[in-house]
Design an enzyme around this catalytic site. Structure first.
Site, PDB file in Angstrom:
ATOM      1  N   LYS A  13      -6.083  23.019  52.282  1.00 44.30           N
ATOM      2  CA  LYS A  13      -7.146  24.046  52.259  1.00 44.30           C
ATOM      3  C   LYS A  13      -8.256  23.716  53.257  1.00 44.30           C
ATOM      4  CE  LYS A  13      -8.196  23.707  47.830  1.00 44.30           C
ATOM      5  NZ  LYS A  13      -7.299  22.594  47.419  1.00 44.30           N
ATOM      6  N   ARG A  88     -12.423  27.326  40.783  1.00 41.96           N
ATOM      7  CA  ARG A  88     -11.408  26.399  40.284  1.00 41.96           C
ATOM      8  C   ARG A  88     -11.152  26.619  38.794  1.00 41.96           C
ATOM      9  NH1 ARG A  88     -12.124  22.028  44.294  1.00 41.96           N
ATOM     10  NH2 ARG A  88     -10.548  20.425  44.020  1.00 41.96           N
ATOM     11  N   ARG A 127      -4.535  10.100  53.523  1.00 41.89           N
ATOM     12  CA  ARG A 127      -5.529  10.995  54.118  1.00 41.89           C
ATOM     13  C   ARG A 127      -6.813  10.222  54.415  1.00 41.89           C
ATOM     14  NH1 ARG A 127      -7.617  16.444  51.121  1.00 41.89           N
ATOM     15  NH2 ARG A 127      -8.560  15.033  49.591  1.00 41.89           N
ATOM     16  N   ARG A 160     -11.361   8.892  50.822  1.00 43.04           N
ATOM     17  CA  ARG A 160     -12.132   9.391  49.679  1.00 43.04           C
ATOM     18  C   ARG A 160     -11.841   8.554  48.442  1.00 43.04           C
ATOM     19  NH1 ARG A 160     -11.451  15.831  49.259  1.00 43.04           N
ATOM     20  NH2 ARG A 160     -11.344  15.225  47.082  1.00 43.04           N
ATOM     21  N   ARG A 171      -5.795  14.656  39.151  1.00 43.90           N
ATOM     22  CA  ARG A 171      -6.331  15.880  39.783  1.00 43.90           C
ATOM     23  C   ARG A 171      -5.270  16.979  39.778  1.00 43.90           C
ATOM     24  NH1 ARG A 171      -8.016  13.437  45.239  1.00 43.90           N
ATOM     25  NH2 ARG A 171      -8.468  15.550  45.890  1.00 43.90           N
TER      26      ARG A 171
END
Ligand code: AMP
Length: 215
Positions: A13, A88, A127, A160, A171
């Protein structure tokens, strides 16, 4: 043009939002980035949010809704916005409808990016993100030119805190339970479009821009 990007964490996203933003010259609003900025600034809101974010839970609806309400009032949102990571939950979606209605605006298109769980875990564990401009990188698929340094702004590129495997798995559970019902919510309105997100970034972008043009 008001666009919502739906999809699990790691579906791309943020990457697609940045590209759409550049292409259509409208701001990408990421609630995750805004919350991380509050944490970095050491604000009360940041302290509140951090306790939820560090364990992969959603920050309470009212906190996030207020942030988005204020952000949407800013001048750069007049031509449209890309919402990345908001709404969300069904409650957030209902509140977004109310906010937009008050402003005489509406959602034009909802792009639902889907990616298999295994691929998500593979993507998120490697990531990296820029600590300043939030550009997204991947150690294997999209490395920075100079190790640990953002190509775009030169700031440090970091992992992160919530991109470790256990938190990612949680998550994903939170996404299935609280966010996936949004697909049904927007399907009822004929604004929902599916985007296969397992493809390379440029291929996904091609699909995304066709769908935006057609909406
Ligand atoms: P993201 O950067 O979109 O992956 O979001 C990172 C974390 O920020 C999430 O796991 C949540 O803890 C929090 N967050 C971001 N957006 C929202 C939202 N719309 N509602 C609740 N929590 C959010």
């Amino acid at each position: 043009m008001n666009i919502i990007l739906l999809g699990p964490p790691g579906s791309g996203k943020g990457t697609q939002a940045a590209k759409i933003s550049e292409m259509y010259d409208i701001p990408a609003i990421s609630t995750g980035d805004m919350l991380r900025e509050s944490i970095a600034a050491g604000t009360e809101l940041g302290r509140q949010a951090e306790s939820f974010m560090s364990i992969g839970e959603l920050v309470p609806d009212e906190v996030v809704i207020n942030i988005v309400r204020e952000r949407l009032k800013e001048k750069d949102c007049e031509k449209g916005v890309i919402l990345d990571g908001f709404p969300r939950s069904i409650h957030q979606a209902e509140e977004l409808d109310n906010i937009l209605e008050e402003m005489g605006k509406r959602i034009d298109v909802v792009l639902n990016i889907s990616v298999e769980d295994e691929e998500i875990i593979r993507r998120l564990s490697r990531r990296r993100v820029c600590s300043r401009c939030h550009n997204v990188y991947h150690l294997d698929f999209k490395p920075t030119e100079k190790q640990g340094v953002c190509d775009a702004c030169g700031a440090d590129v970091v992992q992160r805190a919530d991109d470790n495997e256990d938190t990612v798995k949680h998550r994903l559970e939170v996404y299935r339970k609280q966010s996936e019902p949004l697909i049904g919510y927007y399907l009822k309105r004929d604004v929902m479009k599916d985007v296969p997100g397992d493809e390379p970034i440029d291929k996904v972008m091609e699909t995304v821009s066709h769908l935006i043009e057609a909406s």
